[in-house]
Design a protein around this motif. Structure first.
Motif, short mmCIF file in Angstrom:
data_model
loop_
_atom_site.label_atom_id
_atom_site.label_comp_id
_atom_site.label_asym_id
_atom_site.label_seq_id
_atom_site.Cartn_x
_atom_site.Cartn_y
_atom_site.Cartn_z
N ASP A 78 0.82 -1.21 0.00
CA ASP A 78 0.00 0.00 0.00
C ASP A 78 0.86 1.26 0.00
O ASP A 78 0.55 2.24 -0.68
N LEU A 79 1.95 1.22 0.73
CA LEU A 79 2.85 2.38 0.79
C LEU A 79 3.68 2.53 -0.49
O LEU A 79 3.98 3.64 -0.91
N GLU A 80 4.05 1.42 -1.10
CA GLU A 80 4.93 1.46 -2.27
C GLU A 80 4.20 1.62 -3.59
O GLU A 80 4.77 2.11 -4.57
N ALA A 81 2.95 1.22 -3.65
CA ALA A 81 2.21 1.21 -4.92
C ALA A 81 2.19 2.55 -5.64
O ALA A 81 2.42 2.59 -6.86
N PRO A 82 1.94 3.68 -4.96
CA PRO A 82 1.91 4.94 -5.70
C PRO A 82 3.21 5.27 -6.43
O PRO A 82 3.19 5.90 -7.48
N ASP A 83 4.32 4.82 -5.88
CA ASP A 83 5.61 5.08 -6.52
C ASP A 83 5.93 4.06 -7.61
O ASP A 83 6.74 4.34 -8.49
N LEU A 84 5.32 2.89 -7.56
CA LEU A 84 5.60 1.83 -8.53
C LEU A 84 4.70 1.90 -9.77
O LEU A 84 5.11 1.48 -10.86
N ILE A 85 3.50 2.40 -9.61
CA ILE A 85 2.54 2.40 -10.72
C ILE A 85 3.05 3.14 -11.96
O ILE A 85 2.89 2.64 -13.07
N PRO A 86 3.69 4.31 -11.83
CA PRO A 86 4.18 4.97 -13.06
C PRO A 86 5.15 4.09 -13.86
O PRO A 86 5.09 4.06 -15.09
N CYS A 113 5.12 0.84 -13.85
CA CYS A 113 4.30 -0.23 -14.42
C CYS A 113 3.67 0.23 -15.74
O CYS A 113 3.70 -0.49 -16.74
N VAL A 114 3.14 1.44 -15.73
CA VAL A 114 2.53 1.98 -16.95
C VAL A 114 3.58 2.11 -18.05
O VAL A 114 3.34 1.75 -19.21
N ALA A 115 4.76 2.59 -17.69
CA ALA A 115 5.83 2.74 -18.68
C ALA A 115 6.26 1.39 -19.24
O ALA A 115 6.53 1.27 -20.44
N THR A 116 6.31 0.38 -18.41
CA THR A 116 6.68 -0.96 -18.87
C THR A 116 5.66 -1.50 -19.85
O THR A 116 6.02 -2.05 -20.91
N ILE A 117 4.39 -1.34 -19.54
CA ILE A 117 3.33 -1.81 -20.44
C ILE A 117 3.36 -1.02 -21.74
O ILE A 117 3.23 -1.59 -22.83
N LEU A 118 3.55 0.28 -21.65
CA LEU A 118 3.64 1.11 -22.85
C LEU A 118 4.81 0.66 -23.72
O LEU A 118 4.68 0.55 -24.94
N HIS A 119 5.93 0.40 -23.10
CA HIS A 119 7.12 -0.05 -23.84
C HIS A 119 6.83 -1.34 -24.59
O HIS A 119 7.27 -1.51 -25.73
N GLN A 120 6.09 -2.25 -23.98
CA GLN A 120 5.76 -3.52 -24.62
C GLN A 120 4.72 -3.34 -25.72
O GLN A 120 4.84 -3.91 -26.80
N SER A 121 3.70 -2.54 -25.45
CA SER A 121 2.59 -2.44 -26.39
C SER A 121 2.81 -1.43 -27.50
O SER A 121 2.34 -1.63 -28.62
N ARG A 122 3.50 -0.36 -27.21
CA ARG A 122 3.72 0.70 -28.20
C ARG A 122 5.15 1.22 -28.07
O ARG A 122 5.37 2.34 -27.62
N PRO A 123 6.12 0.42 -28.45
CA PRO A 123 7.52 0.83 -28.25
C PRO A 123 7.87 2.15 -28.92
O PRO A 123 8.75 2.87 -28.44
N GLU A 124 7.18 2.49 -29.99
CA GLU A 124 7.49 3.75 -30.67
C GLU A 124 7.11 4.97 -29.83
O GLU A 124 7.59 6.07 -30.07
N LEU A 125 6.26 4.78 -28.83
CA LEU A 125 5.83 5.89 -27.97
C LEU A 125 6.55 5.93 -26.63
O LEU A 125 6.41 6.88 -25.88
N SER A 126 7.26 4.89 -26.32
CA SER A 126 7.80 4.76 -24.97
C SER A 126 9.27 5.16 -24.89
O SER A 126 9.95 5.34 -25.89
#
Length: 122
Positions: A60-68, A70-83
């Motif tokens: 709960d304490l770490e999630a707010p700092d980890l989520i960005p 996570c989003v960048a990792t998914i973006l890198h996988q799904s749309r590498p040209e944008l990441s």
């Protein structure tokens, strides 16, 4: 608060299940681990987690700092040209969430109830 974000994210995933299935089929290990983490957050949010209360407090304490990341990792996988080239190595975020009360601490809203039974309720 990360809870509404992760709930919205998983609801959005349900809108395009085929696209997410394709992404996971092609995902690297980091992206799979990221998705598992986000699903674990959803389980915590819905009260279906198998983590202990202490583990949930730590997540709960770490999630707010980890989520960005996570989003960048998914973006890198799904749309590498944008990441970014290395999503896991993002610079420190300019905003860092402050300390949140533990599940057994009194709620900060002043109700006198425990946080987990008041504003921390999922």
């Amino acid at each position: 608060m990360w809870e509404p974000w992760v709930d919205g994210f998983t609801r959005a995933m349900r809108l395009r299940p085929d696209a997410w299935s394709r992404l996971l089929d092609q995902a690297d290990e980091e992206t799979r681990a990221t998705m598992i983490f986000l699903m674990a957050l959803q389980d915590i949010y819905t009260g279906q987690s198998k983590f202990t209360d202490d583990e949930i407090d730590e997540i709960d304490l770490e999630a707010p700092d980890l989520i960005p990341n996570c989003v960048a990792t998914i973006l890198h996988q799904s749309r590498p040209e944008l990441s970014l080239r290395e999503p896991a190595n993002l610079p420190d975020m300019p905003f860092k969430a402050g300390p949140r009360p533990g599940r057994n601490d009194p709620c900060s809203c002043g109700s006198g109830r425990k946080y987990k039974h008041c504003c921390g309720r999922h």
